[in-house]
Design a protein around this motif. Structure first.
Motif, short mmCIF file in Angstrom:
data_model
loop_
_atom_site.label_atom_id
_atom_site.label_comp_id
_atom_site.label_asym_id
_atom_site.label_seq_id
_atom_site.Cartn_x
_atom_site.Cartn_y
_atom_site.Cartn_z
N ALA A 104 63.11 -52.45 -33.27
CA ALA A 104 62.22 -51.70 -32.38
C ALA A 104 62.29 -50.21 -32.71
O ALA A 104 61.27 -49.51 -32.67
N VAL A 105 63.48 -49.72 -33.01
CA VAL A 105 63.63 -48.32 -33.42
C VAL A 105 63.00 -48.10 -34.80
O VAL A 105 62.37 -47.06 -35.05
N VAL A 106 63.14 -49.08 -35.70
CA VAL A 106 62.58 -48.96 -37.05
C VAL A 106 61.06 -48.83 -37.00
O VAL A 106 60.46 -48.11 -37.80
N VAL A 107 60.40 -49.51 -36.07
CA VAL A 107 58.95 -49.40 -35.93
C VAL A 107 58.55 -47.95 -35.71
O VAL A 107 57.63 -47.43 -36.37
N PHE A 108 59.25 -47.28 -34.82
CA PHE A 108 58.96 -45.86 -34.55
C PHE A 108 59.35 -45.00 -35.75
O PHE A 108 58.62 -44.08 -36.13
N LYS A 109 60.49 -45.30 -36.36
CA LYS A 109 60.96 -44.51 -37.50
C LYS A 109 60.01 -44.61 -38.69
O LYS A 109 59.85 -43.65 -39.44
N PHE A 110 59.39 -45.77 -38.89
CA PHE A 110 58.48 -45.91 -40.02
C PHE A 110 57.23 -45.04 -39.82
O PHE A 110 56.71 -44.47 -40.78
N LEU A 111 56.78 -44.93 -38.58
CA LEU A 111 55.67 -44.03 -38.29
C LEU A 111 56.05 -42.59 -38.61
O LEU A 111 55.28 -41.85 -39.25
N ILE A 112 57.24 -42.18 -38.19
CA ILE A 112 57.71 -40.82 -38.46
C ILE A 112 57.91 -40.62 -39.96
O ILE A 112 57.65 -39.53 -40.50
N LEU A 113 58.36 -41.66 -40.66
CA LEU A 113 58.56 -41.56 -42.11
C LEU A 113 57.26 -41.21 -42.82
O LEU A 113 57.24 -40.35 -43.71
N MET A 114 56.17 -41.87 -42.44
CA MET A 114 54.88 -41.57 -43.07
C MET A 114 54.46 -40.14 -42.81
O MET A 114 53.91 -39.47 -43.70
N LEU A 115 54.73 -39.63 -41.61
CA LEU A 115 54.40 -38.25 -41.31
C LEU A 115 55.26 -37.29 -42.12
O LEU A 115 54.77 -36.27 -42.64
N GLU A 116 56.55 -37.59 -42.25
CA GLU A 116 57.44 -36.71 -43.01
C GLU A 116 57.11 -36.72 -44.49
O GLU A 116 57.33 -35.72 -45.19
N GLU A 117 56.58 -37.82 -44.98
CA GLU A 117 56.23 -37.89 -46.41
C GLU A 117 55.08 -36.94 -46.76
O GLU A 117 54.94 -36.54 -47.91
N VAL A 118 54.25 -36.59 -45.77
CA VAL A 118 53.19 -35.62 -46.02
C VAL A 118 53.58 -34.22 -45.58
O VAL A 118 52.75 -33.30 -45.61
N GLY A 119 54.85 -34.06 -45.15
CA GLY A 119 55.34 -32.72 -44.83
C GLY A 119 55.61 -32.47 -43.37
O GLY A 119 55.93 -31.34 -42.99
N GLY A 120 55.49 -33.48 -42.50
CA GLY A 120 55.74 -33.28 -41.08
C GLY A 120 54.46 -33.17 -40.27
O GLY A 120 53.34 -33.26 -40.81
N ASP A 121 54.61 -32.95 -38.98
CA ASP A 121 53.46 -32.93 -38.09
C ASP A 121 52.47 -31.82 -38.44
O ASP A 121 51.25 -32.04 -38.50
N GLU A 122 52.99 -30.61 -38.66
CA GLU A 122 52.10 -29.48 -38.93
C GLU A 122 51.33 -29.68 -40.23
O GLU A 122 50.12 -29.42 -40.28
N ALA A 123 52.02 -30.15 -41.26
CA ALA A 123 51.34 -30.38 -42.53
C ALA A 123 50.31 -31.50 -42.40
O ALA A 123 49.23 -31.44 -42.98
N PHE A 124 50.65 -32.53 -41.62
CA PHE A 124 49.70 -33.62 -41.43
C PHE A 124 48.45 -33.13 -40.71
O PHE A 124 47.32 -33.46 -41.12
N LEU A 125 48.62 -32.35 -39.65
CA LEU A 125 47.46 -31.85 -38.92
C LEU A 125 46.61 -30.92 -39.79
O LEU A 125 45.38 -30.92 -39.70
N LYS A 126 47.28 -30.15 -40.65
CA LYS A 126 46.54 -29.25 -41.54
C LYS A 126 45.75 -30.03 -42.58
O LYS A 126 44.59 -29.73 -42.86
N ARG A 127 46.39 -31.04 -43.18
CA ARG A 127 45.73 -31.84 -44.21
C ARG A 127 44.63 -32.71 -43.62
O ARG A 127 43.62 -32.97 -44.26
N ALA A 128 44.84 -33.19 -42.39
CA ALA A 128 43.92 -34.17 -41.81
C ALA A 128 42.90 -33.54 -40.87
O ALA A 128 42.19 -34.26 -40.17
N GLY A 129 42.81 -32.22 -40.87
CA GLY A 129 41.93 -31.55 -39.93
C GLY A 129 40.48 -31.97 -40.03
O GLY A 129 39.76 -32.00 -39.03
N ARG A 130 39.99 -32.31 -41.23
CA ARG A 130 38.58 -32.66 -41.39
C ARG A 130 38.36 -34.17 -41.48
O ARG A 130 37.29 -34.62 -41.86
N HIS A 131 39.38 -34.94 -41.16
CA HIS A 131 39.27 -36.40 -41.17
C HIS A 131 39.35 -36.94 -39.75
O HIS A 131 39.66 -36.21 -38.81
N LYS A 132 39.08 -38.23 -39.62
CA LYS A 132 39.20 -38.91 -38.33
C LYS A 132 39.98 -40.21 -38.51
O LYS A 132 40.06 -40.76 -39.60
#
Length: 324
Positions: A104-132
């Motif tokens: 159950a913890v791994v499910v949440f951690k895998f989501l965070i892992l994908m975000l960290e692979e693109v640089g974290g929350d701020e980097a994700f929001l910056k990269r994904a700003g023009r996507h949906k």
């Protein structure tokens, strides 16, 4: 005892699972070899995981260390718990609950892992700003193609995290509740009556599981192109495989045992035999997944290239066409 068709039912078929010493004393040559090989596999899985932890601690950036260790530990932890359940059948419910809480913890951690692979929350929001985000995906809404695309904002990202985080917390809460009720004699996995606690707790936990898997699937569908060079697709496949084998496969075997499809095999009752088969299969499967996972996560953790305006095939996110 006679069942009405001139067949005698062995007393152990109606008894509780045997204790560990009873199993050891009744093992034949095949049983000794089988138990030894499976125990060796579980031990090797844990040793591989510990070696991988050392590698991650030395080579991986600090923001990813604990996350990758958690995700890597899913298969070896489940394999080790299954080994304990194989040797001590009366503890199977507790070992299964421990594995389920960890995953159950791994499910949440895998989501965070994908975000960290693109640089974290701020980097994700910056990269994904023009996507949906496309939310019409499994396991909740794979058939609901009419659902609108959702803008990527801090609020939508928070809701995705919350959807997975609730499972990590509530699964542990319901596990503790189940153990408390078990000590009171009111929680029994084999009791499917309307007054049994298991018939209410388990379906509710199943709903929480589906809700938690949905944000992970949404994030994966959005980032699978951007993270393709980081082997996110096979990583996600291993994560899904652990889920299917540890949850769905175990549930199917246990249902077959409760329905009498799996025959009693003294000193094991039918239900205990089903649990035993499930534990033995999981040890083998988690051993293989541990080795594959080690290959996937042992790499150089360099920053992901910055996404350019031309949507280079190696850095782009899954863009959603916007109709005029």
């Amino acid at each position: 005892m006679n069942n009405g068709s001139n067949r005698t039912i062995h007393p152990s078929c109606m008894d509780k699972p045997p204790v560990a010493m009873d199993i050891i004393l009744k093992l034949d040559i095949f049983g000794i070899i089988l138990y030894s090989v499976l125990t060796f596999m579980a031990a090797v899985s844990m040793l591989v995981f510990l070696e991988e932890c050392i590698y991650i601690y030395r080579k991986v950036p600090a923001n990813k260390k604990s996350i990758i260790i958690w995700v890597n530990g899913a298969a070896p932890v489940i394999g080790t718990m299954s080994c304990l359940g194989m040797w001590i059948p009366r503890a199977t419910m507790f070992t299964d609950m421990t594995s389920a809480c960890y995953f159950a913890v791994v499910v949440f951690k895998f989501l965070i892992l994908m975000l960290e692979e693109v640089g974290g929350d701020e980097a994700f929001l910056k990269r994904a700003g023009r996507h949906k985000l496309k939310i019409s995906t499994g396991p909740c809404c794979c058939c609901c193609c009419c659902l609108p695309y959702v803008a990527i904002t801090r609020r939508s990202l928070f809701l995705l995290k919350l959807g997975s985080f609730q499972f990590a917390v509530l699964k542990i809460v319901f596990t503790i509740l189940s153990i408390v009720l078990y000590t009171n004699g009111t929680f029994d996995l084999a009791d499917l009556s309307i007054t049994g606690a298991a018939i209410w707790i388990n379906p509710f936990v199943g709903i929480l599981t589906i809700i938690a898997l949905w944000p992970v699937a949404i994030m994966f569908m959005h980032l699978r192109t951007a993270l393709r060079t980081l082997k996110i697709i096979p990583k996600y496949a291993m994560y899904q495989l652990v889920l299917i084998l540890s949850q769905l496969q175990t549930a199917i075997i246990n249902i077959l045992a409760l329905n009498g499809t799996i025959a009693c095999s003294p000193p094991f009752s039918a239900s205990a035999k089903g649990y035993m088969m499930s534990q033995q299969l999981l040890i083998l499967e988690m051993f293989i997944i541990t080795l594959v996972t080690r290959l996937l996560y042992r790499r150089q953790y360099d920053p992901l290239p910055v996404e350019d305006g031309n949507d280079n095939e190696h850095t782009k996110m899954a863009a959603i066409p916007v109709s005029a």
